[in-house]
Design an enzyme around this catalytic site. Sequence first.
Site, PDB file in Angstrom:
ATOM      1  N   HIS A  57       6.372  -5.785  -9.699  1.00  0.00           N
ATOM      2  CA  HIS A  57       5.612  -4.494  -9.159  1.00  0.00           C
ATOM      3  C   HIS A  57       4.053  -4.826  -9.270  1.00  0.00           C
ATOM      4  O   HIS A  57       3.606  -5.047 -10.093  1.00  0.00           O
ATOM      5  CB  HIS A  57       5.838  -3.377 -10.134  1.00  0.00           C
ATOM      6  N   GLN A 152       1.644   5.605  -0.033  1.00  0.00           N
ATOM      7  CA  GLN A 152       0.839   6.012  -1.167  1.00  0.00           C
ATOM      8  C   GLN A 152       0.450   7.426  -1.080  1.00  0.00           C
ATOM      9  O   GLN A 152       0.311   8.159  -2.229  1.00  0.00           O
ATOM     10  CB  GLN A 152      -0.257   5.270  -1.108  1.00  0.00           C
ATOM     11  N   GLU A 213       5.897   8.730 -11.873  1.00  0.00           N
ATOM     12  CA  GLU A 213       4.742   8.279 -12.622  1.00  0.00           C
ATOM     13  C   GLU A 213       3.831   9.429 -13.080  1.00  0.00           C
ATOM     14  O   GLU A 213       2.661   9.717 -12.475  1.00  0.00           O
ATOM     15  CB  GLU A 213       4.055   7.352 -11.747  1.00  0.00           C
TER      16      GLU A 213
HETATM   17 FE   FE2 Z   1       2.519   0.915  -8.684  1.00  0.00          FE
END
Ligand code: FE2
Length: 428
Positions: A57, A152, A213
């Site tokens: 990652h 993103q 996240e």
């Molecule tokens: Fe990341």
Amino acid sequence: MFDLIIRNANLPDGRSGIDIAVLSGKIAAAEPAIAATALEEIDATGRLVTPPFVDPHFHMDATLSLGLPRMNRSGTLLEGIALWGELRPTLTVDALVERGLRYCDLAVSQGLLAIRSHVDTSDPRLVTVEAMIELRRLVAPYLTLQLVAFPQDGYFRAEGGVKSLDRALDMGVDIIGGIPHFERTMEDGRLSVAALCRIAADRGLPVDMHCDETDDPHSRHVETLAAETVRFGLQGRVAGSHLTSMHSMDNYYVSKLIPLIAEAQMNVIPNPLINIMLQGRHDSYPKRRGMTRVRELMAAGINVSFGHDCVMDPWYSMGSGDMLEVGHMAVHVAQMASVEDKVAIFAALTVNSARTMGLQGYGLNKGCNADLVILQAQNPAEALRLKPARLAVIQAGRVIARTAPQITELALEGRPSLLDGSSYAPRV
Ligand code: FE2
């Protein structure tokens, strides 16, 4: 006659006194006292010889951009995303390739020979994708670079996000990414996971999503990813990155979630350096650590591998391309410091990551690629403690990086230095 024999190696599984013979870029034998000779011999002198480090990652398009166009003042994930959005319109293929090559050189010098990088697909110019595909081509002779199409700014949230991701896949990106916790609503996040898994099933591609996240204990995208993996028959082809919400979740709920992840054969990729830096930013005290439940996931038989995630970019001003730095942080944050724990953490930087990335011919068995790293340490625990010199990095049987042993010369009155660069073991 072999091409290369490495003598007297310690292996990560605890075997010692092993010779490793290499022929035509492959491991021909790994056993004690090989009698044959070779064109080149390296004496490992009882040091650890491991298959290379693997980073499952990373963000290669953002790496080494620290300070462009300004620093992240709050240090949060969200300011990092905003800052990257400021930088993105100024990116060029040449600059991205140059920074990527510089990072790959650093990676190789640290024995890191395979990297999975997310590539931002939010800018419809797709300069990032063009650059990373070129970088993948340039480094292919010595480093495996996998690319993930990563929306993103949100697959649904960003204007044109759906189309751009599709175009990135058409251009040759290997894997489908996502960021459900950054979509506008929980429902949009759920729908993005379902839509992206459907594309993966249709195109026959793997999935690797940034998933939850967040510090939000009520975020439910990990559950959705596991469920959609099973629904589309993608078992074993899906990775969930970060999963930090699991740190904050209710224990009862997690007792249901972990078996779902196991059922989906999902690979889990925590990123200890970045998670300890970015999570818990809205807490006062006590501050949550924010890393997912590594020990419990491993105990459930789930493949856990650690990523570096960022090096000197809008999210993280530190980092050196050293996966042992990642493992060192994992030992602390996951509180995994027993001998067995350290062996498991070392595996999460090597064999587990190779499994996540689906690397072929990885390992120390006969017939595997002769990709090896000799460390200035005796065993995985010492490697994690010292982050020692990579004395030799060998790719397809050829030494492609060498670093001199670290030995400090002390000038003390009356007695010689005890720092001789060798391992330390206490005497009774
Ligand atoms: Fe990341």
